[in-house]
Motif scaffolding. Structure first.
Motif, PDB file in Angstrom:
ATOM      1  N   GLY A   8      41.621 -78.165  44.990  1.00 36.26           N
ATOM      2  CA  GLY A   8      41.332 -76.897  44.313  1.00 36.26           C
ATOM      3  C   GLY A   8      41.306 -77.068  42.811  1.00 36.26           C
ATOM      4  N   GLY A   9      40.741 -76.069  42.128  1.00 29.51           N
ATOM      5  CA  GLY A   9      40.728 -76.037  40.665  1.00 29.51           C
ATOM      6  C   GLY A   9      39.985 -77.222  40.088  1.00 29.51           C
ATOM      7  N   TYR A  44      52.656 -82.058  37.667  1.00 29.00           N
ATOM      8  CA  TYR A  44      51.899 -80.817  37.473  1.00 29.00           C
ATOM      9  C   TYR A  44      50.894 -80.672  38.605  1.00 29.00           C
ATOM     10  CZ  TYR A  44      50.149 -76.963  34.638  1.00 29.00           C
ATOM     11  OH  TYR A  44      49.812 -75.722  34.160  1.00 29.00           O
ATOM     12  N   PHE A  69      46.251 -78.992  44.442  1.00 26.32           N
ATOM     13  CA  PHE A  69      45.634 -78.448  43.220  1.00 26.32           C
ATOM     14  C   PHE A  69      46.645 -78.415  42.087  1.00 26.32           C
ATOM     15  CE2 PHE A  69      47.733 -74.297  43.788  1.00 26.32           C
ATOM     16  CZ  PHE A  69      47.994 -74.307  45.157  1.00 26.32           C
ATOM     17  N   PRO A  71      48.642 -76.435  39.145  1.00 28.96           N
ATOM     18  CA  PRO A  71      49.066 -75.021  39.095  1.00 28.96           C
ATOM     19  C   PRO A  71      48.477 -74.310  37.882  1.00 28.96           C
ATOM     20  CG  PRO A  71      50.812 -76.397  38.264  1.00 28.96           C
ATOM     21  CD  PRO A  71      49.714 -77.342  38.684  1.00 28.96           C
ATOM     22  N   ILE A  72      47.149 -74.346  37.756  1.00 29.71           N
ATOM     23  CA  ILE A  72      46.581 -73.951  36.468  1.00 29.71           C
ATOM     24  C   ILE A  72      46.570 -72.448  36.229  1.00 29.71           C
ATOM     25  CG2 ILE A  72      45.226 -76.041  36.212  1.00 29.71           C
ATOM     26  CD1 ILE A  72      42.823 -74.629  37.297  1.00 29.71           C
ATOM     27  N   GLY A  73      46.277 -71.679  37.244  1.00 27.48           N
ATOM     28  CA  GLY A  73      46.258 -70.230  37.020  1.00 27.48           C
ATOM     29  C   GLY A  73      45.014 -69.762  36.311  1.00 27.48           C
ATOM     30  N   GLY A  74      44.628 -68.580  36.647  1.00 28.85           N
ATOM     31  CA  GLY A  74      43.431 -68.002  36.034  1.00 28.85           C
ATOM     32  C   GLY A  74      43.623 -66.523  35.872  1.00 28.85           C
TER      33      GLY A  74
ATOM     34  N   ALA C  86      48.143 -74.790  30.133  1.00 27.61           N
ATOM     35  CA  ALA C  86      48.117 -74.424  31.544  1.00 27.61           C
ATOM     36  C   ALA C  86      47.043 -75.190  32.302  1.00 27.61           C
ATOM     37  CB  ALA C  86      47.876 -72.926  31.682  1.00 27.61           C
ATOM     38  N   LEU C 447      40.636 -70.229  43.159  1.00 26.59           N
ATOM     39  CA  LEU C 447      41.744 -71.180  43.001  1.00 26.59           C
ATOM     40  C   LEU C 447      42.727 -70.991  44.158  1.00 26.59           C
ATOM     41  CD1 LEU C 447      42.629 -70.800  39.196  1.00 26.59           C
ATOM     42  CD2 LEU C 447      41.461 -72.725  40.269  1.00 26.59           C
ATOM     43  N   GLU C 600      37.009 -70.704  39.242  1.00 26.03           N
ATOM     44  CA  GLU C 600      37.568 -69.608  40.035  1.00 26.03           C
ATOM     45  C   GLU C 600      36.615 -68.475  40.381  1.00 26.03           C
ATOM     46  OE1 GLU C 600      40.176 -67.395  36.543  1.00 26.03           O
ATOM     47  OE2 GLU C 600      40.181 -66.642  38.582  1.00 26.03           O
TER      48      GLU C 600
END
Ligand SMILES: Cc1cc2nc3c(=O)[nH]c(=O)nc-3n(C[C@H](O)[C@H](O)[C@H](O)COP(=O)(O)OP(=O)(O)OC[C@H]3O[C@@H](n4cnc5c(N)ncnc54)[C@H](O)[C@@H]3O)c2cc1C
Lengths: 75, 280, 745
Positions: A8-9, A44, A69, A71-74, C86, C447, C600
């Motif tokens: 993912g990501g 990470y 994936f 853990p980047i977040g969006g 991030a 994601l 995403e």
């Protein structure tokens, strides 16, 4: 044994696509799966095995499904 | 204390400017002289044709004073626009003078009231006209050994019209982009005289001679209002800063003065009625 | 459960007060920056006072010897990697070789007193060779001065469908416009800060305001080079965030100082430091060209989106994604071409901010819709009704619209609102009403997202609910407690929440992307189901019945005339030495494959909003006075109407600030100009207009009890709606926010 991995990501772009089927020797761990994909990151990173959080040292079983994936977040 | 080492001491009254300076690290003086217990400087007095306001009087006290409401309601107008209720509870007119900001909101009204500022030291006392008190941004004629003790002015003429208008970026705690205060005497639809002061358009608050000159003897109509407002705009010498460009400030001066005079013409402006503040 | 069971809820659809409001109102709640641990050291950050420079030297010898100094750290002292962020760990924890923005941290100091720390900072010898500061995205894209060796474009994404030029050739009207939005500061009540210490077993505890404790923990781990297990992060309570604490702020610095000194350290940014070094919203420049037929139906949309990332990326890549997803609105767009750039400049660091790229693009597409409506003489609500996607249709990014009924209804409510007749300026006050629509995805789109939560049944009569999405003022602990109460059928007073602490809770992820209700809510509900199924077995065996014969209601299991409470069962389990804690992981539904080039796009769940703004403009002063805002929103089932409206109202006011007075600015040499509440002006309560918020009936079966999310929807459409109101009032189109008075006279 066969293990299905979904990335993912950013990993989709960094490690050659989203879906990967791995053929790993018995007794292989999550770590071996990451190695097989060329993923070096060990901190990470989020690893989900069959719907639950897993660690690199966890042993894999035939038919396991991994989602891996950062853990980047969006938004 | 001031007499001995005045230059190293900063008087503090309500502290609404001084505390900000301390926090910003821009206060040069090492010592503070706390005036907040000087109860004898906390008064609003009627003295014949004069009104005297002690240096420790807060905006809130000005707003609530029957004397000011009756004889100098323009100062009530101005006080209500200062900061927020919290600031009005602490802040003083003397502090507004001492801080000497060109955007100070009580000062334009004091200009058109032609107020006088009393300065006292241990062994002297003097009074200066409001126009001479300010030298520039944050600069006044106050000597280090002096305190501001009082502001005084003549009562406003019964029936005169007045306004204080301030343009800020928001409705409370806003620093004026421009402001305008005016007192106007009308008889039979003609302007006897206009006193007009502008804030935040020059190094100090200024009177607008061009506008005042154009007003004298003019009929109050849309044409004269426009001419007067344009005169005010001409007299403004603003700068560009984070709150607005110079060009815009000139236009805004026109707008404020035009709107204020138009309201007076159309009967919705404010007017001095002895005993209470009245409308049109 | 369906929409029809709506009225049957006992603890949902109810405006109970926030669980922490009493503490907050009394001033008793302590933020983490209100804590001064015993024996603590004072942390201090030495920052760059130039925007762009090569570092020639940073020497700390003298400072290290200064009185009271316990540690002076530079990039050389970082045990792990010197990077965080991030998405890409490219932000130096402490500057190395280059300085790329004014305020970039050069060194860290821990001292016995703040005075000593500051004095030591003065002794650090810093030699910088200044480089030209690049503050404008166009200048950056010209690549004359390179901010990063790889170039100034951090990310470039092209997304397209169909043949735009063909659509344009057949169009009745093609409009092209450029819209701009400014950098915006979060201005939360509590600046970034907190404290850290190392306990007897070597675990580094970091207690600081934040939005994502587990991500913070992993970021700290990378930098310290120690296992995440040796790090604990707690983020509750946090005094506001709005996205500005989503990426790491003080956490890594705190951990470094505590790890080095082995003493408690407090590090709290001043308001001005927050103004200088805190994050801000990406500025945007969007050129959009839209083709329509005679009836105003969209035929194509092309957009060049340029977002100013500042010196590093932080959340830039996914912000860019959301701006891409938002540029087509909630509309049927047969063909499009989106060319999107994330560009480096020396303007601080842009990061997440409520809406996350959506307000930026929304201003462009919704202003465009209003301009098209005006050109075509079509009512602005009508043109939207003609274009919105309906349930079952395929959206622009291959996503099937599952539930759009809410948006249509919201638009119908907006059309029949009385606000249109209330615009009645006179004299120099001109009034107008403007409309804009918002769409925002809930959660992280494609994601992967696997939030976990835990519940623990405490025999003494409480159910403890643990999740990590921090409550920084949105009221999420209350909403999640209501969901838990509903699932357990016990009063909210029996729910105890432990929030945002990696020591107690599994990873539920961050409070961002309006995702907390969906993620924490679903995971908690699942954990409760897990608990109830285990307790049911226990109850059944005590009744001598089979599990399926046992009924559950109101906190008790029942069989024939016998019953037992969950608390009694928990007591028995405890006696047997069994765990009373139950965990579950929720798999957030998503489309499997992101749109090529994005991380995403698209989302599966969307919230919608329609804003109506009535504003007066003083034609002589140019001053905009917003009189009234009506907001119709589809946020799914509403858990707590008063908290939800509060979110919309707060978003609207923040949006009005963004649209009228807020603009974070830099001087020509890259020094931030407005860094505190005196110079960065935000609206006050007095500036808030009359507001009316209505949630249309809606139920999304993907969310817990049909709920979606709400946090971001309010801010998104405000800019475009206000610009339209101003246009209706004055005939002037403002295409760059904020709409300051000097743009109107
Ligand atoms: C949030 C906020 C909002 C504000 N809004 C406004 C506004 O809308 N309009 C506006 O005009 N101002 C505003 N101010 C500025 C301030 O409140 C006013 O200037 C106020 O009048 C200062 O009065 P004070 O008694 O608090 O002065 P202080 O802070 O105590 O002193 C101000 C200055 O005057 C000097 N001083 C005070 N008293 C004397 C004395 N008796 N003799 C000699 N020197 C003296 C001090 O040394 C200092 O230099 C605001 C301030 C804040 C913090």
């Amino acid at each position: 044994m066969k293990v299905e991995v979904e990335l993912g990501g950013t990993y989709i772009y960094d490690y050659g696509g989203r879906l990967h089927s791995l053929d790993l020797p018995e007794g292989a761990t999550v770590e071996n799966a990451l190695d097989a994909l060329g993923i070096k990151e060990r901190i990470y990173i989020v690893i989900i095995r069959n719907g639950k959080a897993a660690k690199p040292e966890d042993e894999l079983h035939d038919g396991d499904r991994l989602v891996v994936f950062p853990p980047i977040g969006g938004g | 204390m001031l007499a001995e080492r005045g230059a190293a001491v900063r008087p503090i009254s309500g502290g609404t400017d001084v505390m900000v300076m301390i926090k910003d690290g821009v206060l040069k003086e090492k010592e503070l002289l706390d005036l907040s217990r000087l109860e004898e400087l906390r008064y609003i007095k009627e003295d014949g044709e004069l009104i005297r306001i002690g240096a420790r009087t807060t905006y809130r006290e000005v707003e609530r004073s029957p004397v000011i409401n009756a004889y100098a309601p323009i100062l009530v107008e101005a006080s209500k626009t200062i900061g927020s209720v919290q600031i009005q509870n602490l802040g003083t007119i003397a502090g507004n003078l001492g801080n000497a900001s060109p955007a100070a909101d009580s000062v334009p009204s004091l200009y058109v009231l032609e107020a006088r500022v009393k300065l006292a030291s241990v062994n002297s006392e003097r009074e200066v006209g409001i126009g001479e008190f300010f030298l520039g941004p944050r600069k006044t004629v106050r000597r280090p050994d002096e305190l501001i003790t009082e502001v005084s002015f003549r009562k406003m003429e019964p029936g005169s019209h007045f306004f204080f208008k301030k343009l800020g970026l928001r409705s409370a705690n806003a620093i004026s982009i421009v402001s305008a205060a005016g007192i106007l005497k009308l008889s039979n639809g003609k302007i006897d005289w206009l006193r007009l002061a502008l804030g935040a358009v020059a190094p100090t608050v200024i009177r607008s001679p061009t506008a005042e000159e154009r007003a004298r003897g003019a009929e109050l109509n849309e044409d004269s209002i426009r001419a007067i407002a344009e005169g005010a705009s001409t007299d403004a010498r603003p700068i560009t800063d984070i709150r607005g460009t110079a060009e815009y400030r000139k236009k805004a001066v026109f707008g404020l003065v035009y709107e204020a005079l138009y309201e007076i013409m159309s009967g919705s402006g404010k007017r001095v009625v002895f005993g209470l503040e009245g409308r049109g | 459960m369906t929409q029809e069971t709506y009225e049957l809820y006992r603890y949902l659809n109810r405006s109970i007060p926030r669980l922490d409001s009493e503490q907050k109102v009394r001033g008793e709640l302590k933020y983490l920056t209100d804590v001064y641990p015993e024996g603590m050291l004072h942390g201090y950050v030495l920052r760059s006072t130039v925007a762009h420079a090569r570092i020639l030297e940073i020497s700390t010898e003298e400072a290290e010897r200064a009185p009271g100094i316990r540690a002076v750290l530079t990039y050389k002292d970082i045990p792990g990697i010197n990077g965080y962020g991030a998405i890409v760990p490219e932000i130096p924890v402490l500057a190395y070789e280059r300085v790329r923005y004014y305020g970039e941290p050069l060194a860290l100091i821990a001292a016995d007193s703040m005075e000593q720390a500051k004095a030591a900072a003065e002794m650090i010898k810093v030699r910088l060779e200044p480089l030209p500061a690049v503050l404008d995205v166009d200048e950056a894209m010209a690549e004359k001065v390179k901010i990063h060796d790889k170039g100034n474009v951090a990310r470039h994404t092209v997304v397209k469908r169909g043949d735009v030029s063909k659509a344009e050739a057949q169009a009745h009207l093609v409009l092209e416009r450029t819209y701009r939005t400014p950098m915006q500061k979060h201005m939360f009540i509590e600046p970034e800060g907190g404290y850290a210490y190392v306990d007897g077993s070597g675990v580094v505890h970091v207690l600081a305001g934040g939005q994502s404790p587990y991500r913070d923990k992993l970021q700290i781990s990378r930098v310290l080079g120690i296992s995440p297990e040796m790090i604990r992060v707690k983020n509750y309570p946090t005094g506001g965030a709005f996205g500005g604490k989503d990426d790491a702020t003080v956490q890594i610095h705190l951990a470094l100082l505590a790890y080095r000194t082995r003493k408690p350290v407090r590090l709290a940014w001043t308001r001005e430091e927050s103004g200088i070094a805190g994050y801000h919203r990406t500025a945007s420049k969007i050129t959009i060209r839209t083709a329509v037929d005679r009836e105003g139906r969209l035929l194509s949309n092309s957009a060049k989106i340029v977002l100013d990332s500042g010196a590093y990326q932080s959340f830039g890549p996914t912000i860019l994604d959301v701006s891409i997803e938002t540029i087509n609105g909630p509309y049927r767009v047969p063909s499009y071409l989106i060319d999107a750039y994330l560009v480096y400049t020396n303007n601080g660091i842009a990061s997440a901010f409520r809406g996350f790229g959506a307000p930026e693009s929304n201003f462009a597409i919704e202003s465009m819709m209003n301009e098209l409506a005006a050109e075509l003489g079509i009512d602005p609500v009508e043109i939207r009704l003609r274009n919105i996607l309906r349930t079952g249709e395929e959206g622009p990014f291959g996503n099937v619209i599952r539930n759009s009924a809410g948006l249509e209804e919201a638009l119908n409510r907006a059309r029949s609102s009385g606000i249109w007749r209330r615009a009645n300026g006179s004299g120099w006050i001109k009034e107008g009403v403007g409309v804009a629509v918002a769409i925002k995805g809930v959660g992280f789109g494609t994601l992967p997202d696997y939030p976990s939560a835990a519940v623990e049944v405490i025999p003494e009569g409480k159910v403890r609910v643990m999740f990590t999405n921090p409550d920084y003022g949105q009221g999420v602990i209350t909403g999640i407690a209501q969901l838990a109460a509903e699932r357990l059928q016990i009063p909210v007073s029996e729910i105890e929440v432990i929030n945002a602490d990696t020591m107690h809770s599994p990873d539920t992820g961050s409070s961002s992307a309006s995702r907390t209700t969906l993620t924490a809510g679903s995971a908690v509900v699942q954990a409760i189901d897990e608990a109830l199924s285990k307790l049911r077995v226990e109850a059944a065996s005590s009744f001598g019945a089979s599990s399926s014969e046992v009924q559950y209601s109101g906190g008790r299991f029942m069989y024939r005339d016998r019953s037992v409470t969950i608390y009694e069962l928990a007591r028995r389990l405890r006696q047997k030495g069994r765990s009373l804690r139950f965990e579950a992981t929720f798999e957030v539904p998503r489309y499997p494959e992101p749109v090529e080039g994005t991380l995403e796009v698209p989302h599966m769940m969307y919230m919608y909003g329609v804003a109506l703004v009535r504003a007066g403009v003083d034609a002589l002063l140019g001053k905009v006075n917003v009189k009234e805002v009506e907001f119709y929103a589809d946020i799914g089932n509403v858990i707590n109407p008063s908290i939800a409206s509060g979110q919309v109202e707060g978003g609207v006011v923040q949006g009005l600030g963004y649209a009228t007075i807020e603009e974070y600015r830099y001087s020509d040499d890259g020094r931030p100009l407005n860094i505190n509440f005196t110079t960065y002006v935000v609206p006050t309560a007095r500036d808030s207009p009359e507001m009316y918020v209505e949630f249309v009936k809606s139920y999304d079966e993907l969310g817990p009890y049909g709920a979606k999310g709400v946090g971001e929807i309010g801010i998104i459409p405000v800019g475009a709606a206000l610009a339209e109101a101003v246009y209706r009032a004055t005939g002037k189109r403002i295409r760059d926010l904020p709409i300051t008075p000097w743009k109107l006279v």
